[in-house]
Design a protein around this motif. Structure first.
Motif, PDB file in Angstrom:
ATOM      1  N   LEU A 113      24.341  40.164  51.236  1.00 34.95           N
ATOM      2  CA  LEU A 113      25.709  39.641  51.242  1.00 34.95           C
ATOM      3  C   LEU A 113      26.131  39.162  49.859  1.00 34.95           C
ATOM      4  O   LEU A 113      27.292  39.328  49.464  1.00 34.95           O
ATOM      5  CB  LEU A 113      25.828  38.502  52.254  1.00 34.95           C
ATOM      6  CG  LEU A 113      25.634  38.892  53.718  1.00 34.95           C
ATOM      7  CD1 LEU A 113      25.614  37.652  54.602  1.00 34.95           C
ATOM      8  CD2 LEU A 113      26.698  39.884  54.164  1.00 34.95           C
ATOM      9  N   ARG A 114      25.200  38.614  49.109  1.00 33.44           N
ATOM     10  CA  ARG A 114      25.484  38.174  47.746  1.00 33.44           C
ATOM     11  C   ARG A 114      25.837  39.353  46.850  1.00 33.44           C
ATOM     12  O   ARG A 114      26.796  39.299  46.078  1.00 33.44           O
ATOM     13  CB  ARG A 114      24.270  37.424  47.181  1.00 33.44           C
ATOM     14  CG  ARG A 114      24.459  36.930  45.764  1.00 33.44           C
ATOM     15  CD  ARG A 114      23.207  36.185  45.294  1.00 33.44           C
ATOM     16  NE  ARG A 114      23.368  35.697  43.939  1.00 33.44           N
ATOM     17  CZ  ARG A 114      23.011  36.378  42.863  1.00 33.44           C
ATOM     18  NH1 ARG A 114      22.458  37.570  42.964  1.00 33.44           N
ATOM     19  NH2 ARG A 114      23.188  35.860  41.665  1.00 33.44           N
ATOM     20  N   GLU A 115      25.067  40.428  46.951  1.00 33.33           N
ATOM     21  CA  GLU A 115      25.366  41.625  46.155  1.00 33.33           C
ATOM     22  C   GLU A 115      26.744  42.182  46.500  1.00 33.33           C
ATOM     23  O   GLU A 115      27.503  42.570  45.613  1.00 33.33           O
ATOM     24  CB  GLU A 115      24.297  42.699  46.355  1.00 33.33           C
ATOM     25  CG  GLU A 115      23.003  42.412  45.637  1.00 33.33           C
ATOM     26  CD  GLU A 115      23.171  42.274  44.137  1.00 33.33           C
ATOM     27  OE1 GLU A 115      23.825  43.129  43.506  1.00 33.33           O
ATOM     28  OE2 GLU A 115      22.663  41.295  43.593  1.00 33.33           O
ATOM     29  N   ARG A 116      27.052  42.197  47.790  1.00 38.13           N
ATOM     30  CA  ARG A 116      28.385  42.679  48.198  1.00 38.13           C
ATOM     31  C   ARG A 116      29.481  41.787  47.632  1.00 38.13           C
ATOM     32  O   ARG A 116      30.520  42.278  47.194  1.00 38.13           O
ATOM     33  CB  ARG A 116      28.475  42.757  49.712  1.00 38.13           C
ATOM     34  CG  ARG A 116      27.586  43.882  50.253  1.00 38.13           C
ATOM     35  CD  ARG A 116      27.823  44.172  51.677  1.00 38.13           C
ATOM     36  NE  ARG A 116      29.239  44.361  51.907  1.00 38.13           N
ATOM     37  CZ  ARG A 116      29.771  44.600  53.087  1.00 38.13           C
ATOM     38  NH1 ARG A 116      29.006  44.699  54.146  1.00 38.13           N
ATOM     39  NH2 ARG A 116      31.052  44.759  53.243  1.00 38.13           N
ATOM     40  N   ARG A 117      29.248  40.479  47.624  1.00 38.28           N
ATOM     41  CA  ARG A 117      30.235  39.544  47.065  1.00 38.28           C
ATOM     42  C   ARG A 117      30.367  39.763  45.568  1.00 38.28           C
ATOM     43  O   ARG A 117      31.479  39.764  45.025  1.00 38.28           O
ATOM     44  CB  ARG A 117      29.822  38.106  47.372  1.00 38.28           C
ATOM     45  CG  ARG A 117      30.739  37.057  46.778  1.00 38.28           C
ATOM     46  CD  ARG A 117      32.132  37.102  47.384  1.00 38.28           C
ATOM     47  NE  ARG A 117      32.937  36.039  46.794  1.00 38.28           N
ATOM     48  CZ  ARG A 117      34.201  36.186  46.444  1.00 38.28           C
ATOM     49  NH1 ARG A 117      34.850  37.314  46.676  1.00 38.28           N
ATOM     50  NH2 ARG A 117      34.844  35.178  45.908  1.00 38.28           N
ATOM     51  N   LEU A 118      29.262  39.952  44.863  1.00 37.00           N
ATOM     52  CA  LEU A 118      29.334  40.214  43.425  1.00 37.00           C
ATOM     53  C   LEU A 118      30.076  41.517  43.136  1.00 37.00           C
ATOM     54  O   LEU A 118      30.840  41.602  42.163  1.00 37.00           O
ATOM     55  CB  LEU A 118      27.930  40.242  42.825  1.00 37.00           C
ATOM     56  CG  LEU A 118      27.208  38.890  42.753  1.00 37.00           C
ATOM     57  CD1 LEU A 118      25.765  39.088  42.321  1.00 37.00           C
ATOM     58  CD2 LEU A 118      27.930  37.928  41.834  1.00 37.00           C
ATOM     59  N   GLN A 119      29.884  42.528  43.968  1.00 36.76           N
ATOM     60  CA  GLN A 119      30.629  43.777  43.802  1.00 36.76           C
ATOM     61  C   GLN A 119      32.119  43.560  44.027  1.00 36.76           C
ATOM     62  O   GLN A 119      32.947  44.090  43.289  1.00 36.76           O
ATOM     63  CB  GLN A 119      30.090  44.840  44.766  1.00 36.76           C
ATOM     64  CG  GLN A 119      28.695  45.320  44.428  1.00 36.76           C
ATOM     65  CD  GLN A 119      28.069  46.138  45.538  1.00 36.76           C
ATOM     66  OE1 GLN A 119      28.697  46.485  46.530  1.00 36.76           O
ATOM     67  NE2 GLN A 119      26.769  46.434  45.393  1.00 36.76           N
ATOM     68  N   GLU A 120      32.451  42.746  45.028  1.00 34.71           N
ATOM     69  CA  GLU A 120      33.856  42.428  45.307  1.00 34.71           C
ATOM     70  C   GLU A 120      34.492  41.684  44.121  1.00 34.71           C
ATOM     71  O   GLU A 120      35.609  41.999  43.703  1.00 34.71           O
ATOM     72  CB  GLU A 120      33.925  41.574  46.564  1.00 34.71           C
ATOM     73  CG  GLU A 120      35.312  41.118  46.950  1.00 34.71           C
ATOM     74  CD  GLU A 120      35.298  40.176  48.152  1.00 34.71           C
ATOM     75  OE1 GLU A 120      36.383  39.652  48.467  1.00 34.71           O
ATOM     76  OE2 GLU A 120      34.246  39.948  48.759  1.00 34.71           O
ATOM     77  N   ILE A 121      33.770  40.715  43.573  1.00 33.12           N
ATOM     78  CA  ILE A 121      34.269  39.964  42.410  1.00 33.12           C
ATOM     79  C   ILE A 121      34.461  40.903  41.225  1.00 33.12           C
ATOM     80  O   ILE A 121      35.476  40.825  40.522  1.00 33.12           O
ATOM     81  CB  ILE A 121      33.311  38.814  42.066  1.00 33.12           C
ATOM     82  CG1 ILE A 121      33.375  37.736  43.148  1.00 33.12           C
ATOM     83  CG2 ILE A 121      33.629  38.224  40.697  1.00 33.12           C
ATOM     84  CD1 ILE A 121      32.276  36.679  43.051  1.00 33.12           C
ATOM     85  N   ALA A 122      33.515  41.818  41.001  1.00 30.69           N
ATOM     86  CA  ALA A 122      33.626  42.756  39.888  1.00 30.69           C
ATOM     87  C   ALA A 122      34.841  43.683  40.050  1.00 30.69           C
ATOM     88  O   ALA A 122      35.526  43.980  39.080  1.00 30.69           O
ATOM     89  CB  ALA A 122      32.338  43.570  39.765  1.00 30.69           C
ATOM     90  N   ARG A 123      35.077  44.130  41.299  1.00 34.12           N
ATOM     91  CA  ARG A 123      36.233  45.006  41.559  1.00 34.12           C
ATOM     92  C   ARG A 123      37.557  44.284  41.324  1.00 34.12           C
ATOM     93  O   ARG A 123      38.513  44.864  40.814  1.00 34.12           O
ATOM     94  CB  ARG A 123      36.206  45.538  42.986  1.00 34.12           C
ATOM     95  CG  ARG A 123      35.337  46.712  43.223  1.00 34.12           C
ATOM     96  CD  ARG A 123      35.599  47.360  44.584  1.00 34.12           C
ATOM     97  NE  ARG A 123      35.567  46.406  45.679  1.00 34.12           N
ATOM     98  CZ  ARG A 123      34.482  46.027  46.356  1.00 34.12           C
ATOM     99  NH1 ARG A 123      33.315  46.538  46.012  1.00 34.12           N
ATOM    100  NH2 ARG A 123      34.547  45.172  47.347  1.00 34.12           N
ATOM    101  N   ASN A 124      37.622  43.016  41.734  1.00 36.53           N
ATOM    102  CA  ASN A 124      38.877  42.272  41.665  1.00 36.53           C
ATOM    103  C   ASN A 124      39.088  41.553  40.341  1.00 36.53           C
ATOM    104  O   ASN A 124      40.141  40.963  40.132  1.00 36.53           O
ATOM    105  CB  ASN A 124      38.943  41.244  42.810  1.00 36.53           C
ATOM    106  CG  ASN A 124      38.965  41.925  44.152  1.00 36.53           C
ATOM    107  OD1 ASN A 124      39.393  43.062  44.283  1.00 36.53           O
ATOM    108  ND2 ASN A 124      38.490  41.227  45.157  1.00 36.53           N
ATOM    109  N   GLY A 125      38.078  41.655  39.471  1.00 36.83           N
ATOM    110  CA  GLY A 125      38.191  41.070  38.136  1.00 36.83           C
ATOM    111  C   GLY A 125      38.179  39.610  38.201  1.00 36.83           C
ATOM    112  O   GLY A 125      38.515  38.746  37.640  1.00 36.83           O
TER     113      GLY A 125
END
Length: 125
Positions: A113-125
Motif C-alpha cells: 500500500l505504501r508503494e502504491r501511495r508513493l506511485q500516486e504521489i509521484a503521478r500527481n506531483g
C-alpha cells in the motif's frame, strides 16, 4: 542501489509493489498452514494460551518469539508514523491483518500500500 522509496514524489518500481503483494499472500497462507496444523493437533479451536506456551517451550522458540515481538513492535510503530506522513488509507485494515492473520501478512501488505501511495504521489506531483 538508490533508495527510491523513501521520499514522497520519488519514482517507484511497479515490480516492487507486486513483490510486496506476493509476500503478503505468502505471509497469510504459510503461517495459517502452521496454525491449522496446531488446531488439528491440539484441539478444535485456537487455544491462544497453549500457543504462547508452546512458542516459549524451548530456547529456540523463545528466541524466535522474542525476535518477532520486538521486530514487529518497531515496524508497527514505523508503519503508523509512515502512514500518517504519507496520508495513507487502509492502515486499520493492515493492523487488523497483523493481529488476526499474521504479521508476515500485514507488514508486506503495508509495504504494498505504501508503494502504491508513493506511485500516486509521484503521478500527481
Amino acid at each position: 542501489m538508490s533508495d527510491e522509496t523513501t521520499s514522497p514524489g520519488q519514482p517507484t518500481t511497479p515490480l516492487l509493489s507486486w513483490l510486496y503483494l506476493t509476500l503478503a499472500i505468502a505471509g497469510a497462507i504459510l503461517p495459517w498452514l502452521a496454525n491449522w496444523e496446531f488446531i488439528q493437533t491440539y484441539g478444535a479451536s485456537f487455544n491462544l494460551g497453549l500457543f504462547v506456551q508452546l512458542a516459549n517451550a524451548n530456547a529456540a522458540a523463545q528466541s524466535l518469539s522474542r525476535d518477532l515481538l520486538i521486530g514487529a513492535s518497531a515496524v508497527t510503530i514505523w508503519m503508523v508514523a509512515e502512514a500518517r506522513r504519507l496520508q495513507m488509507r487502509g492502515l486499520p485494515w493492515v493492523l487488523l491483518g497483523c493481529v488476526t492473520i499474521a504479521f508476515a501478512f500485514g507488514a508486506p501488505l503495508f509495504l504494498y500500500l505504501r508503494e502504491r501511495r508513493l506511485q500516486e504521489i509521484a503521478r500527481n506531483g
